[in-house]
Design an enzyme around this catalytic site. Structure first.
Site, short mmCIF file in Angstrom:
data_model
loop_
_atom_site.label_atom_id
_atom_site.label_comp_id
_atom_site.label_asym_id
_atom_site.label_seq_id
_atom_site.Cartn_x
_atom_site.Cartn_y
_atom_site.Cartn_z
N ASP A 299 7.13 -11.69 -11.85
CA ASP A 299 7.89 -10.52 -11.13
C ASP A 299 9.01 -10.93 -10.22
O ASP A 299 8.88 -11.73 -9.63
CB ASP A 299 6.80 -9.97 -10.26
CG ASP A 299 7.27 -8.55 -9.61
OD1 ASP A 299 8.65 -8.42 -9.72
OD2 ASP A 299 6.46 -7.85 -8.76
N LYS B 143 1.85 -0.17 -12.64
CA LYS B 143 2.78 0.43 -11.77
C LYS B 143 2.99 -0.29 -10.41
O LYS B 143 1.92 -1.02 -10.05
CB LYS B 143 2.45 2.03 -11.42
CG LYS B 143 3.28 2.74 -10.90
CD LYS B 143 2.78 4.33 -10.57
CE LYS B 143 3.24 5.10 -9.73
NZ LYS B 143 4.71 5.48 -9.94
N SER C 272 -2.73 -8.57 -6.04
CA SER C 272 -3.95 -9.09 -5.43
C SER C 272 -5.30 -9.10 -6.52
O SER C 272 -5.97 -10.34 -6.39
CB SER C 272 -4.57 -7.73 -4.30
OG SER C 272 -3.46 -7.49 -3.49
N1 LIG Z 1 -8.24 -2.76 -2.95
C1 LIG Z 1 -7.40 -2.79 -1.90
N2 LIG Z 1 -7.93 -2.38 -0.70
C2 LIG Z 1 -7.10 -2.56 0.27
N3 LIG Z 1 -5.67 -3.09 0.22
C3 LIG Z 1 -5.32 -3.24 -1.02
C4 LIG Z 1 -6.16 -3.47 -2.10
N4 LIG Z 1 -5.45 -3.83 -3.38
C5 LIG Z 1 -4.20 -4.08 -2.87
N5 LIG Z 1 -4.08 -3.89 -1.57
C6 LIG Z 1 -2.90 -3.96 -0.68
O1 LIG Z 1 -1.94 -3.33 -1.18
C7 LIG Z 1 -0.57 -4.02 -1.09
C8 LIG Z 1 0.02 -4.21 -2.50
O2 LIG Z 1 -0.87 -4.77 -3.12
P1 LIG Z 1 -0.25 -5.98 -4.36
O3 LIG Z 1 0.88 -6.66 -3.71
O4 LIG Z 1 -1.34 -6.72 -4.92
O5 LIG Z 1 0.22 -5.11 -5.26
P2 LIG Z 1 1.58 -5.01 -6.52
O6 LIG Z 1 1.16 -4.22 -7.51
O7 LIG Z 1 1.35 -6.34 -6.97
O8 LIG Z 1 2.68 -4.59 -5.85
P3 LIG Z 1 4.40 -5.08 -6.48
O9 LIG Z 1 4.35 -4.03 -7.55
O10 LIG Z 1 5.16 -4.52 -5.25
O11 LIG Z 1 4.36 -6.53 -6.59
C9 LIG Z 1 -1.06 -5.45 -0.40
O12 LIG Z 1 -0.70 -5.30 1.22
C10 LIG Z 1 -2.59 -5.54 -0.60
O13 LIG Z 1 -3.17 -6.32 0.52
#
Ligand SMILES: Nc1ncnc2c1ncn2[C@@H]1O[C@H](COP(=O)(O)OP(=O)(O)OP(=O)(O)O)[C@@H](O)[C@H]1O
Length: 379
Positions: A92, A63, A70
């Site tokens: 993406d 999702k 990350s």
């Molecule tokens: N375990 C964690 N603890 C704290 N912050 C986190 C953690 N995992 C992710 N984040 C933070 O949450 C935010 C979203 O993370 P990320 O970009 O990795 O998500 P995503 O699923 O790839 O998002 P999108 O679907 O928008 O691409 C970022 O600011 C990241 O630093």
């Protein structure tokens, strides 16, 4: 209460206690991260993931906003630090690799990531550019090109068949997943070249769930569509052999046909890549909320139905037990524990290897932070 230190000089956190709740203090040349609780032991089976030099592909998806980038970036850093020349690819359309690594990785080319011990490169596929290329190939040879050609030649009986292809429509209003399919086929095209032969681990940061599900059926759809276009071309060619000499374009058309055939072959490879248990694994990333867990369960079901290998589920952003008396944190954690229980009794998710990753109170940006996160998740 333990303490983790990070020194920019060595670009590494000290080993030892791993933190869940972090307090970050920055000074001129170092910052410290205070650990207030120990995490539950996450075991990801990283030894198995890192073993061997045969090329392996890891696709991370789930999702939106759960932490796919990350987790993917931290896995790529971990592979590179374990001796694998690694490529991390974002398919993406809303790229965030550059943000995650805190480096400019844009441009649709291989860009070296600074920081890890072994080569790590990033590639952000430019979906618009890739789609444009796709459009050029298909339109020149199969889409409107064929339609105009047939109309012009009075081959009206074939127009109906062409209508079934819906390729023009597909390109004008691309459905979610098309960019991904094209991006991944683009990656396969890249991987066929010598420049990419060094990589032994390739990590994909994929688009959110809906796109992924669509993507799974797209290679079949596009393969079939391109197949139909090629068949139509054959029919036209044999029915109008005289026309070829009039137009004198046989060579061009043959070249375009070859291109289309290559595109089709790549689509078949995308489909095969997704289903190859020896080299590929799809890792689902989720967070402990009922909505995210439900979506992950559906994703897992669809992936299995499509025979895509899935073994691991990362539950990210788990709040640590509240060390203070924070009511909000305690309530939130209770809620999360319910979602975790839901995972354990879910018919789809309970069979997956569960990797619990804590919510940390610093933003995960840059290689040192990704290395730190990778050491928590991937062990
Ligand atoms: N375990 C964690 N603890 C704290 N912050 C986190 C953690 N995992 C992710 N984040 C933070 O949450 C935010 C979203 O993370 P990320 O970009 O990795 O998500 P995503 O699923 O790839 O998002 P999108 O679907 O928008 O691409 C970022 O600011 C990241 O630093």
């Amino acid at each position: 209460m333990g303490l983790l230190s990070f020194s920019p000089k060595t670009s590494s956190f000290s080993t030892g206690l791993i933190s869940i709740s972090l307090k970050q203090r920055r000074s001129k040349d170092s910052f410290q991260v205070r650990a207030v609780a120990a995490p539950s032991e996450a075991v990801s089976g990283f030894d198995e993931m890192v073993a061997g030099t045969q090329r392996k592909y890891y696709m991370l998806g789930g999702k939106g906003g759960v932490g796919k980038t990350s987790c993917a970036a931290s896995l790529a850093v971990k592979f590179a630090n374990n001796g694998h020349p690694t490529l991390v690819v974002s398919t993406d359309p809303a790229h965030s690799l550059s943000d995650s690594f805190a480096q400019d990785l844009t441009g649709g080319q291989l860009v070296p990531v600074e920081g890890p011990d072994f080569p790590l490169f990033a590639l952000e596929i430019n979906p618009e550019k890739a789609r444009e290329e796709f459009r050029n190939v298909t339109q020149k040879d199969g889409g409107t090109g064929v339609k105009d050609f047939m109309d012009g030649m009075g081959l009206g009986m074939l127009v109906e068949q062409l209508g079934e292809l819906k390729l023009g429509e597909l390109l004008d209003t691309p459905p979610p997943g098309l960019d991904e399919a094209i991006a991944i086929s683009k990656v396969i095209q890249f991987l066929e070249s010598q420049e990419y032969s060094m990589f032994t681990r390739i990590v994909f940061d994929t688009a959110p769930t809906g796109h992924t599900l669509r993507l799974l059926s797209l290679p079949d759809f596009l393969d079939a569509s391109i197949g139909k276009i090629l068949k139509l071309r054959e029919k036209i060619a044999s029915a109008t052999s005289a026309i070829k000499s009039v137009f004198g374009q046989e060579q061009n058309r043959q070249g375009a046909s070859d291109k289309l055939e290559r595109l089709r072959e790549r689509m078949v490879k995308v489909r095969e890549l997704f289903r190859d248990t020896d080299s590929t694994e799809f890792v689902i990333v989720t967070i402990p909320t009922v909505m995210a867990v439900s979506e992950s369960s559906r994703l897992s079901e669809s992936l299995k139905k499509e025979n895509v290998p899935v073994k691991r589920l990362i539950v990210n952003q788990i709040i640590p037990p509240s060390a203070s008396d924070c009511k909000f944190c305690a309530m939130k954690r209770k809620d999360q524990m319910r979602a975790l229980e839901m995972i354990k009794s879910d018919s789809e998710l309970s069979s997956l290897m569960l990797i619990e990753a804590p919510l940390v109170d610093v933003e995960i940006r840059g290689v040192p932070a990704l290395r730190f996160m990778g050491d928590i998740i991937w062990k």
